[in-house]
Scaffold this active site. Sequence first.
Site, PDB file in Angstrom:
ATOM      1  N   TYR A  14      -4.646   4.175   1.312  1.00 21.87           N
ATOM      2  CA  TYR A  14      -6.072   4.004   0.639  1.00 21.87           C
ATOM      3  C   TYR A  14      -5.803   3.188  -0.641  1.00 21.87           C
ATOM      4  O   TYR A  14      -6.809   2.978  -1.464  1.00 21.87           O
ATOM      5  CB  TYR A  14      -6.870   5.349   0.303  1.00 21.87           C
ATOM      6  CG  TYR A  14      -7.247   6.006   1.491  1.00 21.87           C
ATOM      7  CD1 TYR A  14      -8.086   5.722   2.321  1.00 21.87           C
ATOM      8  CD2 TYR A  14      -6.273   6.950   1.868  1.00 21.87           C
ATOM      9  CE1 TYR A  14      -8.505   6.633   3.504  1.00 21.87           C
ATOM     10  CE2 TYR A  14      -6.533   7.598   3.024  1.00 21.87           C
ATOM     11  CZ  TYR A  14      -7.798   7.445   3.906  1.00 21.87           C
ATOM     12  OH  TYR A  14      -8.079   8.276   4.826  1.00 21.87           O
ATOM     13  N   HIS A  15      -4.528   2.628  -0.897  1.00 24.98           N
ATOM     14  CA  HIS A  15      -4.521   1.875  -2.245  1.00 24.98           C
ATOM     15  C   HIS A  15      -3.715   0.364  -1.943  1.00 24.98           C
ATOM     16  O   HIS A  15      -2.841   0.149  -2.573  1.00 24.98           O
ATOM     17  CB  HIS A  15      -3.681   2.660  -3.093  1.00 24.98           C
ATOM     18  CG  HIS A  15      -3.961   4.016  -3.354  1.00 24.98           C
ATOM     19  ND1 HIS A  15      -3.286   5.133  -3.262  1.00 24.98           N
ATOM     20  CD2 HIS A  15      -5.183   4.490  -3.379  1.00 24.98           C
ATOM     21  CE1 HIS A  15      -3.737   6.265  -3.290  1.00 24.98           C
ATOM     22  NE2 HIS A  15      -5.154   5.965  -3.604  1.00 24.98           N
ATOM     23  N   PRO A  16      -4.478  -0.456  -1.323  1.00 25.21           N
ATOM     24  CA  PRO A  16      -3.886  -1.592  -0.948  1.00 25.21           C
ATOM     25  C   PRO A  16      -3.917  -2.532  -2.480  1.00 25.21           C
ATOM     26  O   PRO A  16      -5.059  -2.318  -2.702  1.00 25.21           O
ATOM     27  CB  PRO A  16      -4.605  -2.390   0.069  1.00 25.21           C
ATOM     28  CG  PRO A  16      -5.933  -1.573   0.049  1.00 25.21           C
ATOM     29  CD  PRO A  16      -5.613  -0.246  -0.374  1.00 25.21           C
ATOM     30  N   ASP A  72       0.816  -0.976  -0.086  1.00 30.28           N
ATOM     31  CA  ASP A  72      -0.036   0.008  -0.067  1.00 30.28           C
ATOM     32  C   ASP A  72       0.938   1.262   0.035  1.00 30.28           C
ATOM     33  O   ASP A  72       1.976   1.276   0.538  1.00 30.28           O
ATOM     34  CB  ASP A  72      -0.681   0.122   1.300  1.00 30.28           C
ATOM     35  CG  ASP A  72      -1.700   1.105   1.439  1.00 30.28           C
ATOM     36  OD1 ASP A  72      -2.093   1.633   0.465  1.00 30.28           O
ATOM     37  OD2 ASP A  72      -2.057   1.403   2.775  1.00 30.28           O
ATOM     38  N   HIS A  73       0.378   2.092  -0.724  1.00 34.02           N
ATOM     39  CA  HIS A  73       1.036   3.612  -0.463  1.00 34.02           C
ATOM     40  C   HIS A  73       1.129   4.138   1.119  1.00 34.02           C
ATOM     41  O   HIS A  73       0.074   3.655   1.764  1.00 34.02           O
ATOM     42  CB  HIS A  73       0.328   4.558  -1.272  1.00 34.02           C
ATOM     43  CG  HIS A  73       0.484   4.330  -2.813  1.00 34.02           C
ATOM     44  ND1 HIS A  73      -0.292   4.844  -3.514  1.00 34.02           N
ATOM     45  CD2 HIS A  73       1.692   3.987  -3.514  1.00 34.02           C
ATOM     46  CE1 HIS A  73       0.091   4.532  -4.682  1.00 34.02           C
ATOM     47  NE2 HIS A  73       1.447   4.028  -4.706  1.00 34.02           N
TER      48      HIS A  73
END
Length: 615
Positions: free
Chosen positions: A548-550, A361-362
Amino acid sequence: MAWTPTNVANCYADPSNGACRPELLAFVSFLIQYVSHSYDELYSDKRKKLTKIEDTSVDEYDFIIVGAGSAGCVLANRLTKVKNWKVLLLETGDEEPVISTIPATMNIITESSIDWSYRTQPERYACASQKDSRCAWPRGKVMGGSSSINGMWYVRGIRQDYDGWADLGNPGWSYKDVFPHFIKNEDMTDRDFLAKYPGNYGTGGALAIDRSPYKDKNDGLLLTAFKEMGLPEIDYNSNSSIIGTSHIRFTNNYGARHSINSAFIRPIRGRRENLIISTNSLVTKVVIDEKTKKATQVEYVDLKTKKTRIAVAKKEIIVSAGAIESPKLLMLSGIGAAGELREAGIKPVHELPGVGKNLHDHVDVLTLLIDFDNTTSTINTRKNMENDFANWMSTHGGPLSGSGLLNTLAYHQTKYETIPGVPDIQIYPNSRLVDRSSNQRIPFTPLAYYNRMEVFTRLLNPESRGQIKLNNTDPTWSPPLIYANYYDNLNDMKRILAGIKFVKNILQTETFKAKGFENYIFDECKQHKFDSQNYDLCIIKYYTATGYHPVGTCKMGPKSDPMAVVDAELKVHGLEGLRVIDASIMPEVVRGNSNAPTIMIAEKISNVIRKAWTS
């Protein structure tokens, strides 16, 4: 009811909390009364009793799509274009409520009934300011998935991201290959922007893209500061260097959120009889024929009646439940690492050790908290906020049509990134409204109203990897165990520290000095000098958050990769009739936000599916 603010219970449990004043609770009651319903309840398939789904436990379809998120909605639209294909779209969550279509409400709808509200397992190096060092991971549990609760950013990533996927043994995924699938769905409505950057965007597609239509009183503040720091103004979706700054392009349709449900399902719902949508339906298993190794049917529970139902797929089952729920469903179906499945009491059906692995993730770090005075704040009274909601309902205009301070981003390259024009850091602001007397965040207030600016530093190319595991106590009904493992790789910490050092320079710009802004020093880190690395290490530990980017938990890769789950056509290795199509297939996260790439992935593979079954 499509939406309820589940976290309001915290106010009732602790009435002494200064942030939960009576007028705030009255405002929440206003929201529940006027914007908690869904327009989608008016569609004929919701009003009409569907005999086959209601009165029988088994039905047959050509395709079954599990998950009505960004990928699932696109797939449902594209596959039902073939009139003789019957498609079932299953969604655990409810219909998309009105409140989620209001851009400024993002911070209200997270941790509500339309959010899975996941928490990671305790982190060793991150999220110490959150209870038990467990990071909050919002994910959409609603028609449209996370596109119905996210920040609405439209960011594709860069050429090197997709060329990198192809280099890992995934033919057809280079930038040249995927670019047309982005363009097809875009409807860039900013004509000036199109003229300035010709050829960079599509027009006439299903998904509206534009700047925020509402110009906040502080609009352009951070953009000016970034330019002063030497960053040029760019189009971050261009084919050239994206080191620079820009106004964010949103999936904003003339003042309303354009979720993927809004863009791809609402225009066809009730018009295509071959599309069957079943919300509040939790899929618990994909049934695999152990002799033929073919996926044949799904078992799902109607969450309203509590009845278990079976749906049979004549052609394919497509899992599009996202980077957390997709691997969980595969594991519940006996697909994964055999030893881990047995530990959870699941009979192994097909050995694929990569299921649930490669999670990344980010990484976001809250770097600056900048206090605004009365001239720059946008605090408002409850009465005026309610009037703004009424205005938005009738015009889609006013402050609620925007996202407050969340309107600018920047890309920076640290010394650790050596490829020219390729960033490893993204920087963005957000709005915060605090009670000055208690210094507590005031909940349930839209992003349009704030008295403090947050500035985040985001790591775009993390090397740390985590894992999704089943909860062995109750694998089906409990949330999966999420091991984010932020900063497990020391290189991630080096990059984010370099990014934080750059971000702090914002305070030295004439733009910020002229405003007299005051930077808030985090309580947990007050023992360190603000300009020291010890302070930066402290905020990294306490104020890390999800980007918010898994992605990555059903990794795309060739058979030769022992951790690959799907091939380049997103078919599950070693099985027939089963694909995974969502952000979980990304072998490496893109240097951008994950929603646009997920739409592209579904668009690209929908073409592959249609060709395979019609040729």
